[in-house]
Design a protein around this motif. Structure first.
Motif, short mmCIF file in Angstrom:
data_model
loop_
_atom_site.label_atom_id
_atom_site.label_comp_id
_atom_site.label_asym_id
_atom_site.label_seq_id
_atom_site.Cartn_x
_atom_site.Cartn_y
_atom_site.Cartn_z
N ARG A 4 10.15 -13.66 6.08
CA ARG A 4 11.47 -13.28 5.15
C ARG A 4 11.98 -11.81 5.24
NH1 ARG A 4 10.70 -9.80 1.00
NH2 ARG A 4 8.96 -10.06 -0.49
N GLU A 5 13.73 -11.15 5.03
CA GLU A 5 13.18 -9.90 5.37
C GLU A 5 13.07 -9.53 3.91
OE1 GLU A 5 17.94 -8.66 6.00
OE2 GLU A 5 18.49 -10.71 7.44
N ALA A 6 11.90 -8.08 4.78
CA ALA A 6 11.94 -7.27 3.30
C ALA A 6 12.82 -6.47 2.86
CB ALA A 6 11.20 -5.58 3.81
N TRP A 7 12.36 -6.33 1.39
CA TRP A 7 13.77 -5.62 0.38
C TRP A 7 12.88 -4.57 0.04
CZ3 TRP A 7 12.19 -5.84 -4.43
CH2 TRP A 7 11.47 -7.07 -5.49
N ALA A 8 13.38 -3.75 -0.73
CA ALA A 8 12.43 -2.03 -1.37
C ALA A 8 11.42 -2.62 -1.65
CB ALA A 8 13.60 -1.74 -2.16
N GLY A 9 11.24 -3.62 -2.70
CA GLY A 9 9.54 -3.71 -3.41
C GLY A 9 9.17 -3.92 -2.77
N ASP A 10 9.26 -4.08 -0.84
CA ASP A 10 7.93 -4.23 -0.64
C ASP A 10 7.33 -3.88 -0.19
OD1 ASP A 10 8.04 -6.82 -0.49
OD2 ASP A 10 9.60 -7.13 1.30
N TRP A 11 7.87 -1.47 -0.09
CA TRP A 11 7.88 -0.65 0.31
C TRP A 11 5.44 -0.39 -0.16
CZ3 TRP A 11 6.48 1.89 4.39
CH2 TRP A 11 6.07 3.00 4.35
N PRO A 12 5.39 -0.76 -1.46
CA PRO A 12 3.87 -0.95 -1.21
C PRO A 12 3.22 -1.22 -0.65
CG PRO A 12 5.81 -0.48 -3.34
CD PRO A 12 6.03 -1.31 -2.24
N LEU A 57 4.11 -2.24 2.38
CA LEU A 57 4.28 -1.80 3.68
C LEU A 57 3.42 -0.81 3.94
CD1 LEU A 57 7.77 -3.11 4.35
CD2 LEU A 57 6.02 -3.73 4.51
N TRP A 58 3.59 -0.21 2.89
CA TRP A 58 2.51 1.49 3.34
C TRP A 58 0.72 0.27 3.28
CZ3 TRP A 58 2.20 5.39 4.95
CH2 TRP A 58 1.76 6.74 5.05
N THR A 81 -1.01 -16.20 -1.03
CA THR A 81 -0.46 -15.38 -2.61
C THR A 81 0.65 -14.76 -2.52
OG1 THR A 81 -1.58 -14.19 -0.77
CG2 THR A 81 -3.64 -15.27 -2.23
N ASP A 82 1.53 -14.70 -1.53
CA ASP A 82 2.69 -14.70 -1.33
C ASP A 82 3.00 -12.88 -1.19
OD1 ASP A 82 4.56 -15.96 -0.65
OD2 ASP A 82 5.97 -15.21 -2.38
N CYS A 83 1.46 -12.73 -0.56
CA CYS A 83 1.22 -11.34 -0.66
C CYS A 83 1.96 -10.78 1.71
CB CYS A 83 -0.66 -10.98 -0.15
SG CYS A 83 -0.90 -10.74 -1.56
N VAL A 84 2.15 -9.91 0.77
CA VAL A 84 2.68 -9.36 2.62
C VAL A 84 1.29 -8.91 3.38
CG1 VAL A 84 3.51 -7.58 3.41
CG2 VAL A 84 4.71 -8.39 1.99
N ILE A 85 1.61 -9.68 4.94
CA ILE A 85 0.21 -9.45 5.89
C ILE A 85 0.32 -8.87 6.48
CG2 ILE A 85 -1.56 -11.41 4.62
CD1 ILE A 85 -0.42 -13.04 6.74
#
Lengths: 179, 179
Positions: free
Chosen positions: A5-13, A15-16, A65-69
């Motif tokens: 999906r597209e990233a949103w601001a809440g993904d930042w942690p 992504l960092w 987990t729905d975690c960003v990988i």
């Protein structure tokens, strides 16, 4: 099966967490190794008020987990008469390596680029020693247009080249009912 | 004999006079042809608060009149491990064409790049049909690293390639008393 999906601001942690080890290693991107989190965010996830209106950021989510990988940026490589060529950048979590995550995300981004009307994709600075990346892009149909000699100072391997890689994108298949 | 100096904010009207015809023609830069003056200024002369702290803008002055007849940007082509390679862009007034102004300004910028510690210069997007530019850069020691096919839509000639061009910079000669 990964979800994108597209990233949103809440993904930042999240992504960092992906980006910081890559920044600190300094082996694959032309980023300052001491870049702080705020500069990193401006670089990767500047948001709709950022300097590049063509930029879209994607995330790949671990199904269990729905975690960003993994994450990718897609934008026009140049403006005006060059805006039909896309550029993309990718980051995959170290713990997700070797599972085809980068390849799957790249497939998603190539499809998005095609649907967005781009007719080609270009990478401007693939580090020559990053053999895994070069092999992945080659297997996905990219060719090496040229290599700028000694254009990258690898912290371990020393001066190395930067490849410009490119492939054309066939037009998106028409949706049902179109064409 | 041309005179060169760094550009300052008061040069903007003269710079826009150089830049606007190039923007509108759309034949040599990856700029939107309808770019307005404010966007052009952000592109060429953003000032010290601009997004790229490595950027220096130069002007070439007509000796008789002190009028700005050409301008160049010099900055790091990439960040971090790629920041030792310079990038430059040039604009010459149409009425100054054919007098060696571009060549003289390029010589000045190459010297400035060398003195600034850059070890090479790279152009990312020299329009293949811009034969005068390709010939100038070749005569100044640049080679074509590669050509991205059909990466530029020329408004008259149609799709054409973008050359990546590159040359190394020999170290600056030591000043008297040094070395």
């Amino acid at each position: 099966m990964l979800r994108f999906r597209e990233a949103w601001a809440g993904d930042w942690p999240a992504l960092w967490t992906l980006m910081e080890p890559v920044v600190r290693a300094g082996e694959t991107y032309c980023w300052e190794r001491d870049m702080d989190e705020e500069a990193a965010r401006r670089e990767w996830l500047p948001g709709p008020a950022g300097p590049d209106p063509t930029l879209t950021v994607f995330v790949a989510l671990e199904p269990a987990t729905d975690c960003v990988i993994a994450t990718a940026q897609l934008h026009a490589n140049r403006g005006g008469p060059g805006a039909h060529v896309a550029n993309a950048s990718f980051l995959v979590a170290a713990e997700a390596a070797g599972r085809g995550v980068g390849r799957a995300l790249a497939g998603h981004v190539l499809a998005e680029a095609r649907e967005g009307g781009y007719t080609a994709m270009q990478f401007n600075a693939v580090v020559q020693t990053n053999e895994r990346a070069v092999a992945l892009w080659t297997s996905l149909g990219f060719g090496i247009v040229g290599t700028v000699p000694r254009a990258f100072h690898h912290p371990v391997l020393g001066p190395t080249g930067l490849h410009i890689m490119h492939r054309f994108l066939e037009p998106a298949a028409p949706a049902d009912g179109e064409g």
